[in-house]
Enzyme design. Structure first.
Site, PDB file in Angstrom:
ATOM      1  N   HIS A 186       0.820  -1.214   0.000  1.00  0.00           N
ATOM      2  CA  HIS A 186       0.000   0.000   0.000  1.00  0.00           C
ATOM      3  C   HIS A 186       0.860   1.273   0.000  1.00  0.00           C
ATOM      4  O   HIS A 186       0.429   2.305   0.508  1.00  0.00           O
ATOM      5  CB  HIS A 186      -0.951   0.011   1.202  1.00  0.00           C
ATOM      6  CG  HIS A 186      -1.629  -1.297   1.441  1.00  0.00           C
ATOM      7  ND1 HIS A 186      -2.385  -1.923   0.480  1.00  0.00           N
ATOM      8  CD2 HIS A 186      -1.642  -2.111   2.532  1.00  0.00           C
ATOM      9  CE1 HIS A 186      -2.856  -3.077   0.977  1.00  0.00           C
ATOM     10  NE2 HIS A 186      -2.406  -3.211   2.213  1.00  0.00           N
ATOM     11  N   ARG A 187       2.066   1.174  -0.558  1.00  0.00           N
ATOM     12  CA  ARG A 187       2.991   2.306  -0.638  1.00  0.00           C
ATOM     13  C   ARG A 187       3.506   2.753   0.738  1.00  0.00           C
ATOM     14  O   ARG A 187       4.037   3.849   0.890  1.00  0.00           O
ATOM     15  CB  ARG A 187       2.373   3.500  -1.370  1.00  0.00           C
ATOM     16  CG  ARG A 187       2.030   3.221  -2.836  1.00  0.00           C
ATOM     17  CD  ARG A 187       3.298   2.889  -3.610  1.00  0.00           C
ATOM     18  NE  ARG A 187       3.069   2.756  -5.035  1.00  0.00           N
ATOM     19  CZ  ARG A 187       2.783   1.610  -5.644  1.00  0.00           C
ATOM     20  NH1 ARG A 187       2.644   0.498  -4.932  1.00  0.00           N
ATOM     21  NH2 ARG A 187       2.619   1.555  -6.948  1.00  0.00           N
ATOM     22  N   LEU A 188       3.364   1.899   1.736  1.00  0.00           N
ATOM     23  CA  LEU A 188       3.908   2.204   3.063  1.00  0.00           C
ATOM     24  C   LEU A 188       5.327   1.632   3.138  1.00  0.00           C
ATOM     25  O   LEU A 188       5.595   0.662   3.852  1.00  0.00           O
ATOM     26  CB  LEU A 188       3.011   1.621   4.162  1.00  0.00           C
ATOM     27  CG  LEU A 188       1.582   2.192   4.194  1.00  0.00           C
ATOM     28  CD1 LEU A 188       0.762   1.503   5.283  1.00  0.00           C
ATOM     29  CD2 LEU A 188       1.618   3.697   4.423  1.00  0.00           C
TER      30      LEU A 188
END
Length: 211
Positions: A189-191
């Site tokens: 999730h682009r974390l």
């Protein structure tokens, strides 16, 4: 497909502080060995960013030839654009893009020239064709056609067919002494996970950065 629709999920697993080695050079060496072990294409390829006298940044890809506690080493023509820019501003940025492993390493530091002995040792270890190419190419200069370069290479090949090739005075290496090393690991999730090692008074400090 539109460019803004091109994306993928990062799923190789995150990076936690407890997994980091306390020495960033050792951590880099670990990641590099892992990149080599999975047969990444050009695992030692790194982007070298420099800035000219007007503040204009330039980037190019070179190969890392040595790394230890003193820094990261690469070789070049000392009359090349990158070398001339380092002569004006010795602050340099390096970047290793290990995309298949969902990893990146970003390094900032100061460049210093290698000694004559270090240059000679590495130059003599290169294949003969690479030695000749280093002499034949006046790197970054304008040439009228590829044939000019090939002609010079063949001329030198005949000249040194049976003898040793001297180390050219206009060729040598730089060592980038790091002031910061950032390790980036892709996350779901682009974390993404980012850890920055910063050197202060000869000691390394670690900070987690937001993705």
């Amino acid at each position: 497909m539109e460019l803004e629709d091109i994306r993928r999920e990062y799923s190789k697993g995150g990076l936690r502080r407890k997994d980091l080695l306390l020495d960033p050079i050792a951590q880099f060496d670990l990641w590099l060995k892992q990149a080599i072990s999975v047969n990444l294409t050009d695992p030692t390829a790194m982007t070298v960013a420099t800035v000219d006298s007007t503040g204009q940044p330039f980037q190019r890809i070179v190969l890392l030839k040595h790394v230890d506690e003193q820094g990261f080493v690469f070789y070049t023509n000392l009359g090349s654009r990158k070398a001339e820019q380092i002569g004006v501003n010795s602050k340099v940025s390096l970047h290793f893009p290990w995309h298949p492993m969902e990893r990146q390493v970003h390094i900032t530091g100061v460049a210093e020239k290698l000694s004559v002995v270090e240059n000679m040792k590495y130059f003599s270890s290169r294949p003969k064709e690479s030695q000749l190419a280093a002499i034949a190419s006046k790197q970054s200069s304008r040439i009228s056609a590829r044939g000019v370069l090939e002609g010079k290479f063949l001329e030198l090949k005949q000249k040194f067919e049976k003898g040793e090739i001297p180390v050219p005075t206009f060729w040598g290496g730089f060592r980038i002494k790091p002031t910061s090393i950032e390790f980036w690991q892709g996350g779901e999730h682009r974390l993404h996970d980012r850890f920055l090692f910063s050197k202060e008074q000869e000691e390394w400090h670690i900070d987690r950065l937001a993705p």
